[in-house]
Design an enzyme around this catalytic site. Sequence first.
Site, mmCIF file in Angstrom:
data_model
loop_
_atom_site.group_PDB
_atom_site.id
_atom_site.type_symbol
_atom_site.label_atom_id
_atom_site.label_comp_id
_atom_site.label_asym_id
_atom_site.label_seq_id
_atom_site.Cartn_x
_atom_site.Cartn_y
_atom_site.Cartn_z
ATOM 1 N N ASN A 115 32.655 25.353 143.100
ATOM 2 C CA ASN A 115 31.364 25.857 142.593
ATOM 3 C C ASN A 115 31.516 26.787 141.387
ATOM 4 O OD1 ASN A 115 32.550 27.628 144.421
ATOM 5 N ND2 ASN A 115 30.604 28.568 144.948
ATOM 6 N N GLU A 164 37.455 33.441 152.396
ATOM 7 C CA GLU A 164 36.090 33.673 151.907
ATOM 8 C C GLU A 164 35.321 32.388 152.136
ATOM 9 O OE1 GLU A 164 35.175 36.546 151.053
ATOM 10 O OE2 GLU A 164 37.194 37.394 151.018
ATOM 11 N N CYS A 174 28.064 30.850 147.129
ATOM 12 C CA CYS A 174 28.026 31.291 148.533
ATOM 13 C C CYS A 174 27.154 32.529 148.706
ATOM 14 C CB CYS A 174 29.439 31.544 149.038
ATOM 15 S SG CYS A 174 30.389 32.605 147.956
ATOM 16 N N GLU A 190 38.487 40.673 149.344
ATOM 17 C CA GLU A 190 39.086 40.558 148.016
ATOM 18 C C GLU A 190 38.554 41.717 147.173
ATOM 19 O OE1 GLU A 190 37.796 36.453 147.075
ATOM 20 O OE2 GLU A 190 39.881 35.900 147.390
HETATM 21 O O1 TXE Z 1 34.721 22.510 150.412
HETATM 22 P P1 TXE Z 1 36.130 22.581 151.017
HETATM 23 P P2 TXE Z 1 33.868 21.220 150.054
HETATM 24 C C1 TXE Z 1 30.738 24.978 151.448
HETATM 25 C C2 TXE Z 1 29.453 24.278 151.092
HETATM 26 C C3 TXE Z 1 29.907 22.871 150.911
HETATM 27 C C4 TXE Z 1 30.958 22.763 151.991
HETATM 28 C C5 TXE Z 1 31.990 21.708 151.761
HETATM 29 O O2 TXE Z 1 28.553 24.363 152.165
HETATM 30 O O3 TXE Z 1 28.878 21.955 151.102
HETATM 31 O O4 TXE Z 1 31.596 24.015 151.979
HETATM 32 O O5 TXE Z 1 32.440 21.739 150.424
HETATM 33 C C6 TXE Z 1 40.541 22.556 149.833
HETATM 34 N N1 TXE Z 1 43.738 22.506 153.805
HETATM 35 N N2 TXE Z 1 31.385 25.599 150.315
HETATM 36 O O6 TXE Z 1 34.140 20.056 150.943
HETATM 37 O O7 TXE Z 1 36.519 21.260 151.589
HETATM 38 C C7 TXE Z 1 39.791 21.691 148.859
HETATM 39 O O8 TXE Z 1 40.629 20.733 148.277
HETATM 40 C C8 TXE Z 1 43.783 23.189 152.658
HETATM 41 C C9 TXE Z 1 31.232 27.010 150.216
HETATM 42 O O9 TXE Z 1 34.097 20.966 148.646
HETATM 43 O O10 TXE Z 1 36.188 23.778 151.871
HETATM 44 C C10 TXE Z 1 39.281 22.729 147.885
HETATM 45 O O11 TXE Z 1 40.310 23.096 146.983
HETATM 46 N N3 TXE Z 1 42.872 23.104 151.698
HETATM 47 C C11 TXE Z 1 32.163 27.584 149.251
HETATM 48 C C12 TXE Z 1 38.948 23.909 148.806
HETATM 49 O O12 TXE Z 1 39.721 23.688 149.980
HETATM 50 C C13 TXE Z 1 41.839 22.291 151.915
HETATM 51 C C14 TXE Z 1 32.499 26.846 148.056
HETATM 52 C C15 TXE Z 1 37.467 24.016 149.189
HETATM 53 O O13 TXE Z 1 37.040 22.774 149.715
HETATM 54 C C16 TXE Z 1 41.708 21.545 153.104
HETATM 55 C C17 TXE Z 1 32.640 25.430 148.301
HETATM 56 C C18 TXE Z 1 42.719 21.685 154.072
HETATM 57 N N4 TXE Z 1 42.702 21.031 155.237
HETATM 58 C C19 TXE Z 1 32.052 24.873 149.379
HETATM 59 N N5 TXE Z 1 40.563 20.826 153.036
HETATM 60 C C20 TXE Z 1 32.036 29.065 149.000
HETATM 61 N N6 TXE Z 1 32.115 29.861 150.046
HETATM 62 O O14 TXE Z 1 31.944 29.513 147.873
HETATM 63 C C21 TXE Z 1 39.990 21.111 151.854
HETATM 64 N N7 TXE Z 1 40.765 21.984 151.157
#
Ligand code: TXE
Length: 483
Positions: free
Chosen positions: A153, A251, A285, A464
Amino acid sequence: MSPDKYIKNYIDGALVPAISGEYLDNVNPAIGQVYSHIPASEASDVQRAYEAAERAFPEWSKAGVQKRFRILTRLADIIEQNLDAFAKAESIDSGKPFRNAQTIDIPRAHQNIRFFATAIMHFSSESHHMEGEAINFTLRQPIGVVGCISPWNLPLYLFTWKIAPALATGNCVVAKPSEVTPMTAYLLSKACIEAGLPPGVLNIVHGEGPKAGQAIIEHPKIKAISFTGGTNTGRKIAATAAPMFKKLSLELGGKNPNIIFADCDFDKMIVGTLKSSFSNNGQICLCGSRIYVERPIYDKFKEELVKRTKFLKVGDPFSSVTDLGAMVSRSHMEKVMSYVALAEVEGGKILCGGEQVEMKGEHEGGYYLRPAVIEGLPHDCRTNQEEIFGPVVTIMPFDTEEEVLKYANGTDYGLSATLWTKDITKANRIAESIQAGIVWVNCWLLRDLRTPFGGVKSSGVGREGGLEALRFFTEAKNVCFKY
Ligand code: TXE
Protein backbone atom coordinates in the site's frame (compact mmCIF):
# COMPACT_ATOMS: atom_id res chain seq x y z
CA MET A 1 17.43 5.82 -11.98
CA SER A 2 15.25 3.99 -14.47
CA PRO A 3 12.94 1.01 -14.04
CA ASP A 4 13.65 -2.13 -16.08
CA LYS A 5 11.34 -4.66 -17.65
CA TYR A 6 13.09 -7.45 -15.75
CA ILE A 7 13.60 -6.59 -12.09
CA LYS A 8 16.54 -8.25 -10.34
CA ASN A 9 17.30 -9.26 -6.78
CA TYR A 10 19.96 -7.22 -5.00
CA ILE A 11 22.29 -9.68 -3.31
CA ASP A 12 25.89 -9.14 -2.17
CA GLY A 13 25.95 -5.75 -3.86
CA ALA A 14 24.94 -7.08 -7.30
CA LEU A 15 21.72 -7.19 -9.31
CA VAL A 16 20.99 -10.86 -10.03
CA PRO A 17 18.07 -13.01 -11.24
CA ALA A 18 16.52 -15.71 -9.08
CA ILE A 19 18.58 -18.92 -9.07
CA SER A 20 15.70 -20.72 -10.82
CA GLY A 21 15.65 -18.06 -13.56
CA GLU A 22 11.86 -17.88 -13.11
CA TYR A 23 9.91 -14.61 -13.12
CA LEU A 24 6.47 -13.45 -11.94
CA ASP A 25 4.31 -10.91 -13.75
CA ASN A 26 4.06 -7.37 -12.44
CA VAL A 27 0.85 -5.55 -13.38
CA ASN A 28 0.23 -1.85 -13.92
CA PRO A 29 -3.19 -1.53 -12.21
CA ALA A 30 -4.07 1.72 -14.01
CA ILE A 31 -4.33 -0.20 -17.30
CA GLY A 32 -4.67 -3.77 -16.01
CA GLN A 33 -1.68 -5.06 -17.98
CA VAL A 34 1.59 -6.78 -17.23
CA TYR A 35 4.40 -4.29 -17.70
CA SER A 36 7.38 -5.91 -15.99
CA HIS A 37 8.58 -9.10 -14.34
CA ILE A 38 10.04 -9.88 -10.95
CA PRO A 39 12.31 -12.72 -9.83
CA ALA A 40 10.32 -15.65 -8.42
CA SER A 41 12.77 -16.15 -5.57
CA GLU A 42 12.77 -19.16 -3.28
CA ALA A 43 14.56 -20.44 -0.19
CA SER A 44 17.84 -20.85 -2.12
CA ASP A 45 17.84 -17.13 -3.03
CA VAL A 46 17.12 -16.20 0.59
CA GLN A 47 20.01 -18.44 1.66
CA ARG A 48 22.33 -16.67 -0.77
CA ALA A 49 21.15 -13.32 0.61
CA TYR A 50 21.63 -14.50 4.17
CA GLU A 51 25.21 -15.65 3.46
CA ALA A 52 26.06 -12.27 1.94
CA ALA A 53 24.56 -10.48 4.94
CA GLU A 54 26.43 -12.72 7.38
CA ARG A 55 29.73 -11.96 5.60
CA ALA A 56 29.03 -8.21 5.68
CA PHE A 57 27.97 -8.08 9.32
CA PRO A 58 31.34 -7.98 11.15
CA GLU A 59 32.51 -4.92 9.24
CA TRP A 60 29.19 -3.05 9.05
CA SER A 61 28.38 -3.57 12.73
CA LYS A 62 31.80 -2.19 13.67
CA ALA A 63 31.91 0.54 11.04
CA GLY A 64 30.91 3.19 13.58
CA VAL A 65 27.97 5.53 13.54
CA GLN A 66 29.77 8.22 11.51
CA LYS A 67 30.33 5.90 8.57
CA ARG A 68 26.82 4.47 8.68
CA PHE A 69 25.43 7.99 8.95
CA ARG A 70 27.40 9.15 5.89
CA ILE A 71 26.38 6.26 3.65
CA LEU A 72 22.72 6.34 4.66
CA THR A 73 22.56 10.10 4.20
CA ARG A 74 24.04 9.70 0.72
CA LEU A 75 21.35 7.11 -0.02
CA ALA A 76 18.63 9.52 1.15
CA ASP A 77 20.12 12.25 -1.06
CA ILE A 78 20.09 9.99 -4.13
CA ILE A 79 16.40 9.20 -3.63
CA GLU A 80 15.65 12.89 -3.19
CA GLN A 81 17.62 13.81 -6.31
CA ASN A 82 15.64 11.20 -8.28
CA LEU A 83 12.30 12.06 -6.70
CA ASP A 84 10.29 12.17 -9.92
CA ALA A 85 11.70 8.91 -11.27
CA PHE A 86 10.87 7.13 -8.01
CA ALA A 87 7.42 8.75 -7.86
CA LYS A 88 6.63 7.77 -11.45
CA ALA A 89 7.67 4.18 -10.78
CA GLU A 90 5.60 4.09 -7.57
CA SER A 91 2.53 5.41 -9.30
CA ILE A 92 2.75 2.95 -12.21
CA ASP A 93 3.32 0.03 -9.85
CA SER A 94 0.58 0.80 -7.32
CA GLY A 95 -2.04 2.85 -9.20
CA LYS A 96 -1.77 5.76 -6.75
CA PRO A 97 -1.82 9.31 -8.13
CA PHE A 98 1.63 10.45 -9.25
CA ARG A 99 1.10 13.67 -7.25
CA ASN A 100 0.68 11.64 -4.04
CA ALA A 101 3.77 9.55 -4.71
CA GLN A 102 5.69 12.74 -5.47
CA THR A 103 4.56 14.68 -2.38
CA ILE A 104 3.96 11.93 0.19
CA ASP A 105 5.44 8.48 -0.47
CA ILE A 106 8.87 9.26 -1.89
CA PRO A 107 9.62 12.29 0.32
CA ARG A 108 8.74 10.15 3.32
CA ALA A 109 11.08 7.39 2.06
CA HIS A 110 14.15 9.64 2.00
CA GLN A 111 13.04 11.26 5.26
CA ASN A 112 12.89 7.82 6.91
CA ILE A 113 16.46 7.07 5.89
CA ARG A 114 17.75 10.49 6.93
CA PHE A 115 15.82 10.36 10.19
CA PHE A 116 17.41 7.07 11.31
CA ALA A 117 20.84 8.00 9.91
CA THR A 118 20.83 11.00 12.23
CA ALA A 119 19.00 9.27 15.10
CA ILE A 120 21.81 6.79 15.52
CA MET A 121 24.20 9.69 16.16
CA HIS A 122 22.13 10.64 19.21
CA PHE A 123 21.22 7.18 20.47
CA SER A 124 22.40 6.50 23.99
CA SER A 125 21.92 3.74 26.50
CA GLU A 126 21.15 3.68 30.19
CA SER A 127 23.43 3.31 33.17
CA HIS A 128 22.37 2.30 36.68
CA HIS A 129 24.52 3.20 39.62
CA MET A 130 24.51 1.06 42.79
CA GLU A 131 25.83 3.55 45.31
CA GLY A 132 29.26 2.75 46.74
CA GLU A 133 29.28 -0.65 45.10
CA ALA A 134 28.95 -0.94 41.35
CA ILE A 135 27.96 0.65 38.10
CA ASN A 136 25.79 -1.06 35.50
CA PHE A 137 25.67 0.08 31.94
CA THR A 138 23.58 -1.20 29.07
CA LEU A 139 25.24 -2.01 25.78
CA ARG A 140 22.90 -1.78 22.79
CA GLN A 141 24.39 -4.06 20.16
CA PRO A 142 23.13 -4.91 16.67
CA ILE A 143 21.29 -8.22 16.47
CA GLY A 144 23.00 -9.65 13.39
CA VAL A 145 21.08 -10.50 10.22
CA VAL A 146 17.45 -9.37 10.37
CA GLY A 147 14.45 -9.75 8.04
CA CYS A 148 12.18 -6.92 6.87
CA ILE A 149 8.96 -7.66 4.96
CA SER A 150 6.69 -4.91 3.69
CA PRO A 151 3.28 -4.58 1.96
CA TRP A 152 2.00 -2.97 -1.24
CA ASN A 153 0.00 0.00 0.00
CA LEU A 154 2.88 2.41 0.77
CA PRO A 155 5.68 0.53 -0.96
CA LEU A 156 8.92 2.51 -0.59
CA TYR A 157 7.58 4.46 2.41
CA LEU A 158 7.14 1.32 4.53
CA PHE A 159 10.12 -0.57 3.09
CA THR A 160 12.52 2.22 4.14
CA TRP A 161 10.72 2.68 7.49
CA LYS A 162 11.97 -0.81 8.42
CA ILE A 163 15.29 -1.01 6.62
CA ALA A 164 16.64 2.35 7.77
CA PRO A 165 16.64 1.70 11.56
CA ALA A 166 17.90 -1.86 11.00
CA LEU A 167 20.90 -0.63 8.98
CA ALA A 168 21.57 2.44 11.12
CA THR A 169 21.94 0.28 14.23
CA GLY A 170 24.52 -1.90 12.47
CA ASN A 171 22.48 -4.91 11.38
CA CYS A 172 22.62 -6.49 7.95
CA VAL A 173 19.29 -7.06 6.28
CA VAL A 174 17.47 -9.55 4.08
CA ALA A 175 14.39 -7.67 2.89
CA LYS A 176 11.39 -8.50 0.75
CA PRO A 177 9.05 -5.90 -0.70
CA SER A 178 5.54 -6.89 -1.76
CA GLU A 179 5.45 -8.82 -5.02
CA VAL A 180 2.52 -6.58 -5.98
CA THR A 181 4.62 -3.38 -5.93
CA PRO A 182 8.32 -4.28 -6.29
CA MET A 183 9.59 -1.50 -8.57
CA THR A 184 10.74 1.22 -6.15
CA ALA A 185 12.55 -1.36 -4.00
CA TYR A 186 14.41 -2.30 -7.21
CA LEU A 187 15.28 1.36 -7.81
CA LEU A 188 16.44 1.51 -4.19
CA SER A 189 18.89 -1.33 -4.96
CA LYS A 190 20.38 0.82 -7.70
CA ALA A 191 20.55 3.78 -5.33
CA CYS A 192 22.35 1.63 -2.72
CA ILE A 193 25.00 0.70 -5.29
CA GLU A 194 25.43 4.36 -6.22
CA ALA A 195 25.62 5.38 -2.55
CA GLY A 196 28.46 2.92 -1.91
CA LEU A 197 26.61 0.72 0.57
CA PRO A 198 29.03 -2.18 1.14
CA PRO A 199 27.96 -5.44 -0.56
CA GLY A 200 25.77 -7.70 1.56
CA VAL A 201 24.72 -5.03 4.06
CA LEU A 202 21.26 -4.83 2.47
CA ASN A 203 19.92 -7.65 0.32
CA ILE A 204 16.57 -7.34 -1.45
CA VAL A 205 14.90 -10.59 -2.46
CA HIS A 206 11.79 -10.37 -4.62
CA GLY A 207 9.04 -12.95 -4.84
CA GLU A 208 5.88 -14.34 -3.34
CA GLY A 209 5.10 -14.23 0.37
CA PRO A 210 4.57 -17.95 0.92
CA LYS A 211 7.89 -18.74 -0.83
CA ALA A 212 10.51 -15.98 -0.50
CA GLY A 213 8.79 -14.35 2.51
CA GLN A 214 8.25 -17.60 4.38
CA ALA A 215 11.89 -18.60 3.73
CA ILE A 216 13.04 -15.42 5.51
CA ILE A 217 10.75 -16.17 8.47
CA GLU A 218 11.89 -19.80 8.67
CA HIS A 219 15.60 -19.10 8.29
CA PRO A 220 17.20 -20.30 11.53
CA LYS A 221 19.89 -17.60 11.55
CA ILE A 222 17.72 -14.57 10.78
CA LYS A 223 17.15 -13.45 14.33
CA ALA A 224 14.55 -10.69 14.12
CA ILE A 225 11.61 -10.00 11.83
CA SER A 226 9.95 -6.67 11.18
CA PHE A 227 6.74 -7.18 9.21
CA THR A 228 3.88 -4.98 7.99
CA GLY A 229 0.92 -6.57 6.26
CA GLY A 230 -2.35 -8.39 6.79
CA THR A 231 -3.36 -9.78 10.19
CA ASN A 232 -3.72 -13.34 8.87
CA THR A 233 -0.21 -13.24 7.43
CA GLY A 234 1.05 -11.83 10.74
CA ARG A 235 -0.54 -14.76 12.55
CA LYS A 236 1.26 -17.25 10.27
CA ILE A 237 4.54 -15.43 10.73
CA ALA A 238 4.18 -15.44 14.52
CA ALA A 239 3.36 -19.16 14.48
CA THR A 240 6.65 -19.88 12.68
CA ALA A 241 8.91 -17.31 14.31
CA ALA A 242 7.79 -17.38 17.95
CA PRO A 243 8.89 -20.98 18.67
CA MET A 244 12.26 -20.07 17.13
CA PHE A 245 12.49 -17.23 19.72
CA LYS A 246 12.92 -14.54 17.09
CA LYS A 247 12.37 -10.93 17.97
CA LEU A 248 9.15 -9.87 16.27
CA SER A 249 7.60 -6.56 15.29
CA LEU A 250 4.24 -7.04 13.57
CA GLU A 251 2.30 -4.07 12.18
CA LEU A 252 -0.99 -5.53 11.04
CA GLY A 253 -4.46 -4.46 9.99
CA GLY A 254 -6.84 -1.89 11.40
CA LYS A 255 -10.54 -1.09 11.57
CA ASN A 256 -10.16 2.33 12.98
CA PRO A 257 -12.93 4.44 14.50
CA ASN A 258 -13.34 8.09 13.57
CA ILE A 259 -15.37 9.67 16.39
CA ILE A 260 -16.99 13.01 15.63
CA PHE A 261 -18.56 15.07 18.41
CA ALA A 262 -21.13 17.79 17.79
CA ASP A 263 -18.81 20.44 19.29
CA CYS A 264 -16.07 19.91 16.68
CA ASP A 265 -14.87 22.48 14.16
CA PHE A 266 -17.12 21.15 11.39
CA ASP A 267 -15.19 22.56 8.44
CA LYS A 268 -11.83 21.20 9.58
CA MET A 269 -13.43 17.90 10.56
CA ILE A 270 -15.07 17.30 7.19
CA VAL A 271 -11.85 17.98 5.28
CA GLY A 272 -9.94 15.69 7.66
CA THR A 273 -12.59 13.00 7.49
CA LEU A 274 -12.57 12.93 3.71
CA LYS A 275 -8.81 12.34 3.87
CA SER A 276 -8.94 9.70 6.62
CA SER A 277 -11.67 7.88 4.69
CA PHE A 278 -10.29 7.80 1.15
CA SER A 279 -6.58 8.67 1.05
CA ASN A 280 -4.69 6.16 -1.09
CA ASN A 281 -8.09 4.65 -1.97
CA GLY A 282 -8.58 3.70 1.68
CA GLN A 283 -5.58 1.37 1.34
CA ILE A 284 -3.85 2.60 4.49
CA CYS A 285 -4.03 0.61 7.70
CA LEU A 286 -4.67 3.92 9.55
CA CYS A 287 -7.74 5.01 7.56
CA GLY A 288 -10.81 5.69 9.68
CA SER A 289 -13.31 3.30 8.15
CA ARG A 290 -15.94 3.33 10.94
CA ILE A 291 -17.29 6.84 11.39
CA TYR A 292 -19.33 7.55 14.54
CA VAL A 293 -21.12 10.90 14.57
CA GLU A 294 -22.88 12.52 17.53
CA ARG A 295 -26.58 12.60 16.71
CA PRO A 296 -27.19 16.39 16.63
CA ILE A 297 -24.88 16.77 13.61
CA TYR A 298 -25.45 13.38 11.98
CA ASP A 299 -27.73 14.55 9.16
CA LYS A 300 -25.62 17.58 8.32
CA PHE A 301 -22.49 15.41 8.36
CA LYS A 302 -24.05 12.73 6.16
CA GLU A 303 -25.16 15.24 3.55
CA GLU A 304 -21.79 16.97 3.43
CA LEU A 305 -19.70 13.78 3.37
CA VAL A 306 -21.77 12.23 0.58
CA LYS A 307 -21.65 15.45 -1.45
CA ARG A 308 -17.87 15.72 -1.15
CA THR A 309 -17.33 11.99 -1.78
CA LYS A 310 -19.30 12.17 -5.03
CA PHE A 311 -17.13 15.10 -6.04
CA LEU A 312 -13.87 13.09 -5.76
CA LYS A 313 -12.32 12.45 -9.15
CA VAL A 314 -11.38 8.82 -9.78
CA GLY A 315 -9.14 8.10 -12.75
CA ASP A 316 -5.77 8.31 -14.49
CA PRO A 317 -3.06 8.43 -11.79
CA PHE A 318 -1.05 10.80 -13.99
CA SER A 319 -3.80 13.39 -14.39
CA SER A 320 -3.35 16.43 -12.15
CA VAL A 321 -7.07 16.49 -11.31
CA THR A 322 -7.24 12.90 -10.05
CA ASP A 323 -8.02 12.37 -6.35
CA LEU A 324 -8.21 8.57 -6.36
CA GLY A 325 -6.19 6.45 -8.78
CA ALA A 326 -6.52 2.72 -9.44
CA MET A 327 -6.94 0.03 -6.80
CA VAL A 328 -3.72 -1.98 -6.43
CA SER A 329 -4.94 -5.17 -8.15
CA ARG A 330 -8.00 -6.81 -9.67
CA SER A 331 -8.26 -9.30 -6.81
CA HIS A 332 -8.12 -6.54 -4.24
CA MET A 333 -10.73 -4.48 -6.08
CA GLU A 334 -13.00 -7.52 -6.20
CA LYS A 335 -12.47 -8.15 -2.50
CA VAL A 336 -13.49 -4.58 -1.69
CA MET A 337 -16.56 -4.82 -3.94
CA SER A 338 -17.57 -8.04 -2.22
CA TYR A 339 -17.67 -6.12 1.06
CA VAL A 340 -19.98 -3.51 -0.47
CA ALA A 341 -22.28 -6.36 -1.54
CA LEU A 342 -22.03 -7.85 1.96
CA ALA A 343 -22.96 -4.49 3.50
CA GLU A 344 -26.20 -4.53 1.51
CA VAL A 345 -26.98 -8.07 2.60
CA GLU A 346 -26.36 -6.98 6.20
CA GLY A 347 -28.97 -4.23 5.82
CA GLY A 348 -26.75 -1.28 4.96
CA LYS A 349 -27.82 1.50 2.64
CA ILE A 350 -25.20 2.51 0.05
CA LEU A 351 -25.42 6.31 -0.02
CA CYS A 352 -22.91 6.58 -2.86
CA GLY A 353 -20.19 4.66 -4.72
CA GLY A 354 -19.01 1.08 -4.38
CA GLU A 355 -19.18 0.32 -8.10
CA GLN A 356 -16.41 -0.04 -10.66
CA VAL A 357 -15.75 3.03 -12.81
CA GLU A 358 -16.04 2.38 -16.53
CA MET A 359 -12.94 3.87 -18.14
CA LYS A 360 -12.30 4.56 -21.80
CA GLY A 361 -9.20 4.18 -23.97
CA GLU A 362 -5.89 3.23 -22.41
CA HIS A 363 -7.37 2.87 -18.92
CA GLU A 364 -10.26 0.62 -19.92
CA GLY A 365 -8.74 -2.46 -18.26
CA GLY A 366 -7.73 -0.62 -15.05
CA TYR A 367 -9.12 -1.22 -11.57
CA TYR A 368 -11.10 1.86 -10.60
CA LEU A 369 -13.67 2.03 -7.84
CA ARG A 370 -16.01 4.83 -6.84
CA PRO A 371 -15.61 5.65 -3.12
CA ALA A 372 -18.51 4.43 -1.01
CA VAL A 373 -20.38 5.75 2.03
CA ILE A 374 -22.71 3.29 3.76
CA GLU A 375 -25.18 3.83 6.61
CA GLY A 376 -27.63 1.83 8.67
CA LEU A 377 -25.33 -0.98 9.83
CA PRO A 378 -24.98 -2.27 13.40
CA HIS A 379 -21.49 -1.97 14.89
CA ASP A 380 -21.06 -5.72 15.26
CA CYS A 381 -21.80 -6.82 11.66
CA ARG A 382 -18.96 -8.18 9.48
CA THR A 383 -18.75 -4.99 7.41
CA ASN A 384 -17.98 -3.11 10.63
CA GLN A 385 -15.67 -5.76 12.07
CA GLU A 386 -13.43 -6.87 9.19
CA GLU A 387 -10.70 -4.86 7.49
CA ILE A 388 -11.89 -3.89 4.00
CA PHE A 389 -8.82 -1.82 3.08
CA GLY A 390 -10.57 0.11 0.34
CA PRO A 391 -12.49 3.34 -0.33
CA VAL A 392 -15.45 2.28 1.81
CA VAL A 393 -16.66 3.89 5.05
CA THR A 394 -19.68 3.28 7.23
CA ILE A 395 -21.38 6.08 9.18
CA MET A 396 -23.36 5.64 12.39
CA PRO A 397 -24.95 8.04 14.89
CA PHE A 398 -24.31 7.87 18.65
CA ASP A 399 -25.71 9.61 21.73
CA THR A 400 -23.26 9.19 24.60
CA GLU A 401 -19.54 8.91 25.19
CA GLU A 402 -20.04 5.58 26.90
CA GLU A 403 -21.90 4.20 23.90
CA VAL A 404 -19.34 5.34 21.34
CA LEU A 405 -16.45 3.96 23.38
CA LYS A 406 -18.18 0.58 23.44
CA TYR A 407 -18.50 0.68 19.63
CA ALA A 408 -14.97 2.01 19.08
CA ASN A 409 -13.41 -0.71 21.24
CA GLY A 410 -15.74 -3.41 19.96
CA THR A 411 -13.50 -4.95 17.30
CA ASP A 412 -10.51 -7.30 17.36
CA TYR A 413 -8.35 -4.50 15.98
CA GLY A 414 -6.69 -1.65 17.85
CA LEU A 415 -4.41 0.33 15.57
CA SER A 416 -5.52 3.96 15.55
CA ALA A 417 -8.46 6.24 16.36
CA THR A 418 -9.39 9.78 15.38
CA LEU A 419 -11.41 12.18 17.56
CA TRP A 420 -12.96 15.48 16.53
CA THR A 421 -13.99 17.78 19.40
CA LYS A 422 -13.09 21.18 20.85
CA ASP A 423 -13.37 19.83 24.41
CA ILE A 424 -9.84 18.80 25.34
CA THR A 425 -10.90 17.24 28.63
CA LYS A 426 -13.32 14.95 26.82
CA ALA A 427 -10.71 14.22 24.14
CA ASN A 428 -8.20 13.22 26.77
CA ARG A 429 -10.74 11.05 28.60
CA ILE A 430 -11.53 9.16 25.40
CA ALA A 431 -7.89 8.94 24.31
CA GLU A 432 -7.07 7.27 27.63
CA SER A 433 -9.89 4.71 27.27
CA ILE A 434 -9.56 3.83 23.65
CA GLN A 435 -7.90 0.54 22.74
CA ALA A 436 -5.46 1.76 20.08
CA GLY A 437 -1.76 2.38 19.68
CA ILE A 438 -2.24 5.82 18.10
CA VAL A 439 -4.90 8.47 18.76
CA TRP A 440 -5.26 11.60 16.65
CA VAL A 441 -7.28 14.51 18.04
CA ASN A 442 -8.51 17.06 15.46
CA CYS A 443 -6.12 15.69 12.83
CA TRP A 444 -5.24 12.49 11.02
CA LEU A 445 -1.98 10.94 9.91
CA LEU A 446 0.04 13.77 11.39
CA ARG A 447 3.30 11.95 12.04
CA ASP A 448 6.34 12.84 14.07
CA LEU A 449 8.88 10.12 13.29
CA ARG A 450 10.13 10.16 16.90
CA THR A 451 6.83 8.83 18.26
CA PRO A 452 5.94 5.18 18.90
CA PHE A 453 3.96 3.59 16.09
CA GLY A 454 1.97 0.35 16.28
CA GLY A 455 -1.22 -1.32 17.42
CA VAL A 456 -2.81 -3.42 20.15
CA LYS A 457 -5.00 -6.53 19.96
CA SER A 458 -5.00 -8.04 16.42
CA SER A 459 -3.34 -4.92 15.01
CA GLY A 460 0.07 -6.09 16.03
CA VAL A 461 2.89 -6.61 18.44
CA GLY A 462 5.72 -4.19 19.19
CA ARG A 463 6.30 -0.59 18.21
CA GLU A 464 8.17 1.10 15.40
CA GLY A 465 9.34 4.70 15.20
CA GLY A 466 12.09 6.71 16.91
CA LEU A 467 13.77 5.06 19.88
CA GLU A 468 11.36 2.11 19.74
CA ALA A 469 12.80 1.06 16.37
CA LEU A 470 16.40 1.58 17.50
CA ARG A 471 15.69 -0.54 20.55
CA PHE A 472 13.94 -3.24 18.51
CA PHE A 473 16.93 -3.63 16.22
CA THR A 474 19.44 -3.86 19.08
CA GLU A 475 19.99 -6.33 21.90
CA ALA A 476 20.37 -4.85 25.35
CA LYS A 477 23.25 -6.29 27.33
CA ASN A 478 23.84 -5.22 30.92
CA VAL A 479 27.45 -4.97 32.08
CA CYS A 480 27.95 -4.75 35.85
CA PHE A 481 31.27 -3.36 37.19
CA LYS A 482 31.93 -3.73 40.89
CA TYR A 483 34.33 -1.16 42.22
O1 TXE B 1 -0.99 -8.77 2.39
P1 TXE B 1 0.02 -9.79 2.91
P2 TXE B 1 -1.91 -8.86 1.10
C1 TXE B 1 -4.33 -6.22 4.71
C2 TXE B 1 -5.49 -5.77 3.85
C3 TXE B 1 -5.36 -6.66 2.67
C4 TXE B 1 -4.89 -7.95 3.31
C5 TXE B 1 -4.14 -8.87 2.41
O2 TXE B 1 -6.70 -6.04 4.52
O3 TXE B 1 -6.56 -6.84 2.00
O4 TXE B 1 -4.02 -7.52 4.33
O5 TXE B 1 -3.20 -8.16 1.64
C6 TXE B 1 4.39 -11.06 2.46
N1 TXE B 1 5.60 -15.26 5.07
N2 TXE B 1 -3.16 -5.39 4.54
O6 TXE B 1 -2.31 -10.26 0.75
O7 TXE B 1 -0.18 -11.11 2.25
C7 TXE B 1 3.91 -10.54 1.13
O8 TXE B 1 4.66 -11.08 0.07
C8 TXE B 1 6.27 -14.12 4.91
C9 TXE B 1 -2.91 -4.45 5.58
O9 TXE B 1 -1.20 -8.16 0.05
O10 TXE B 1 0.02 -9.72 4.38
C10 TXE B 1 4.10 -9.05 1.31
O11 TXE B 1 5.46 -8.71 1.12
N3 TXE B 1 5.83 -13.09 4.19
C11 TXE B 1 -1.56 -3.91 5.50
C12 TXE B 1 3.72 -8.85 2.79
O12 TXE B 1 3.88 -10.13 3.38
C13 TXE B 1 4.63 -13.22 3.61
C14 TXE B 1 -0.96 -3.67 4.21
C15 TXE B 1 2.29 -8.36 3.01
O13 TXE B 1 1.40 -9.22 2.33
C16 TXE B 1 3.86 -14.39 3.75
C17 TXE B 1 -1.28 -4.71 3.26
C18 TXE B 1 4.39 -15.44 4.52
N4 TXE B 1 3.75 -16.59 4.72
C19 TXE B 1 -2.36 -5.48 3.44
N5 TXE B 1 2.70 -14.22 3.07
C20 TXE B 1 -1.22 -2.83 6.50
N6 TXE B 1 -1.38 -3.13 7.78
O14 TXE B 1 -0.74 -1.77 6.16
C21 TXE B 1 2.74 -12.99 2.53
N7 TXE B 1 3.92 -12.38 2.84
